[in-house]
Design an enzyme around this catalytic site. Structure first.
Site, PDB file in Angstrom:
ATOM      1  N   ASP A   2     -11.017  -2.743  29.310  1.00 27.09           N
ATOM      2  CA  ASP A   2     -10.012  -1.849  28.801  1.00 27.09           C
ATOM      3  C   ASP A   2     -10.416  -0.270  29.047  1.00 27.09           C
ATOM      4  O   ASP A   2     -11.797  -0.114  28.935  1.00 27.09           O
ATOM      5  CB  ASP A   2     -10.098  -2.263  27.298  1.00 27.09           C
ATOM      6  CG  ASP A   2      -9.099  -1.386  26.472  1.00 27.09           C
ATOM      7  OD1 ASP A   2      -7.842  -1.295  26.673  1.00 27.09           O
ATOM      8  OD2 ASP A   2      -9.587  -0.839  25.403  1.00 27.09           O
ATOM      9  N   ARG A  27      -2.814   7.600  17.455  1.00 28.86           N
ATOM     10  CA  ARG A  27      -3.280   6.471  17.952  1.00 28.86           C
ATOM     11  C   ARG A  27      -2.747   5.224  17.525  1.00 28.86           C
ATOM     12  O   ARG A  27      -2.278   4.373  18.027  1.00 28.86           O
ATOM     13  CB  ARG A  27      -5.073   6.473  17.888  1.00 28.86           C
ATOM     14  CG  ARG A  27      -5.567   5.302  18.300  1.00 28.86           C
ATOM     15  CD  ARG A  27      -5.334   5.088  19.858  1.00 28.86           C
ATOM     16  NE  ARG A  27      -6.238   3.833  20.349  1.00 28.86           N
ATOM     17  CZ  ARG A  27      -5.900   3.188  21.516  1.00 28.86           C
ATOM     18  NH1 ARG A  27      -4.716   3.793  22.121  1.00 28.86           N
ATOM     19  NH2 ARG A  27      -6.489   2.256  21.865  1.00 28.86           N
ATOM     20  N   SER A  35      -5.429  -1.550  31.823  1.00 31.47           N
ATOM     21  CA  SER A  35      -4.893  -0.926  30.917  1.00 31.47           C
ATOM     22  C   SER A  35      -3.467  -0.760  30.607  1.00 31.47           C
ATOM     23  O   SER A  35      -2.764  -0.845  31.232  1.00 31.47           O
ATOM     24  CB  SER A  35      -5.624   0.788  31.246  1.00 31.47           C
ATOM     25  OG  SER A  35      -4.972   1.756  30.260  1.00 31.47           O
TER      26      SER A  35
END
Lengths: 232, 232
Positions: free
Chosen positions: A10, A41, A118
């Site tokens: 990731d 986030r 990702s």
């Protein structure tokens, strides 16, 4: 017996510190940098989940800017077009965690393939990796954009399998995001959870095969052949 | 011109206060009730999203108990089997918001059908409604369990359409959860966002047709025929 042949990472939060945007947040909004960075986030992730669930995919950059607008709106902060552009641009210049560059070298020196899988678009992933000088540390940069879904949708994890042309059991999937490690585990990969913050793994019915403090710790104690032999 | 014939409500947070569990949380964990209640609710939602995205559906009660375990683990709090059972049982005894009972009567007196469309299982929804004495206030109680997906997956919103046997434009979908209102709007319903907390609607590409302070406010100012005529 399994022998891991490739390590798939990731990006956001695992190799690169998403909270490195905090510095610019703090400069633009004194004393609010940490609050902005955290809410931004969290919303960014929620927006990827929402769009994937609703069947309304837009790329990660869209989630990033939409989450920033919502964050500033929620916190009662004005966001100028220039401020928005410069903050979102920071997501292309994230800093890798200090342990990452050497760890990648060490894994590659041991003959392992390395890749990133990702949520970011191809452009974003390439930019982040280039800006940090780590382009030569990866064999593959893989974006969810190819299937227009976001993690933890199974089609995303399938991408690494198709790209690497290996069996699931040959690939160690590495994430600091407990829910991402969970998705990869359900898909069928052996999984390493990077637990930088001393957190608790999610209660979603599976456990990681390995837990490591950081990526340096993973590289230093990389499982030898047979160490993951109870992984299907 | 549209004439709304039915009002379909979200349950958790819209008609019933999920934070009414805070009282028992506080009794079992003094001074931590609010933190537990908030993290528990956030994780509960995340676990429904994760399981839906991963194709690993388990019912809402499972998400509730797994989220509670994670919350207590994260906060370093011991959770006994008895404590777990009594806390999860509180989710069957949520209190309706004070404005809700009369608002439902008012809408029904105006000839509208009323229904709940909820992430909860059939059993949970029925229990919550019965325990609050509101069984006669609804024509239909609809659970996502029938399609084994969670909101905001489109198949969930389809359930109300199939149950009510009306057109999308005849149904007003009502939720305090911005992301739920967004999912319903993308599906095609006219949507009312209940904004009890003075929040900011999510930046996911659509806006609600109506915004009301609470369900009482919605009932008191229910749109007359034509008021939603710009809704497709």
């Amino acid at each position: 017996m399994n022998t891991i042949k490739a390590v798939v990472f990731d990006l956001y939060g695992t190799l690169y510190d998403v909270h490195s945007v905090r510095t610019l947040c703090e400069r633009l909004y004194p004393a609010r940098g940490d609050a902005i960075s955290r809410m931004w986030r969290q919303k960014q992730l929620e927006y990827t989940w929402m769009r994937c669930l609703m069947g309304q995919y837009k790329d990660f950059e869209s989630a990033t800017v939409e989450a920033l607008r919502h964050t500033c709106g929620s916190l009662g902060l004005a966001l100028s077009p220039a401020g928005e552009a410069s903050l979102c641009n920071e997501y292309l210049r994230l800093a890798p965690f200090a342990d990452v560059p050497q760890a990648l070298q060490r894994l590659r020196a041991a003959g392992l393939k390395t890749a990133i899988l990702s949520n970011g678009s191809r452009h974003s992933i390439r930019q982040v990796v280039e800006n940090s000088g780590l382009t030569s540390s990866f064999d593959h940069l893989i974006s969810v954009d190819e299937v227009r879904q976001f993690k933890p949708h199974p089609e995303v994890y399938q991408l690494a399998l198709d790209t690497l042309n290996l069996d699931k059991a040959d690939i160690l999937f590495v994430s600091c995001n407990s829910w991402d490690a969970t998705g990869a585990k359900y898909f069928g990969y052996p999984v390493c959870w990077i637990n930088r913050s001393g957190g608790v793994f999610d209660e979603l019915g599976v456990s990681p095969d390995l837990v490591r403090r950081d990526v340096g710790d993973l590289a230093a104690r990389f499982p030898v052949a047979g160490a993951l032999e109870n992984v299907s």
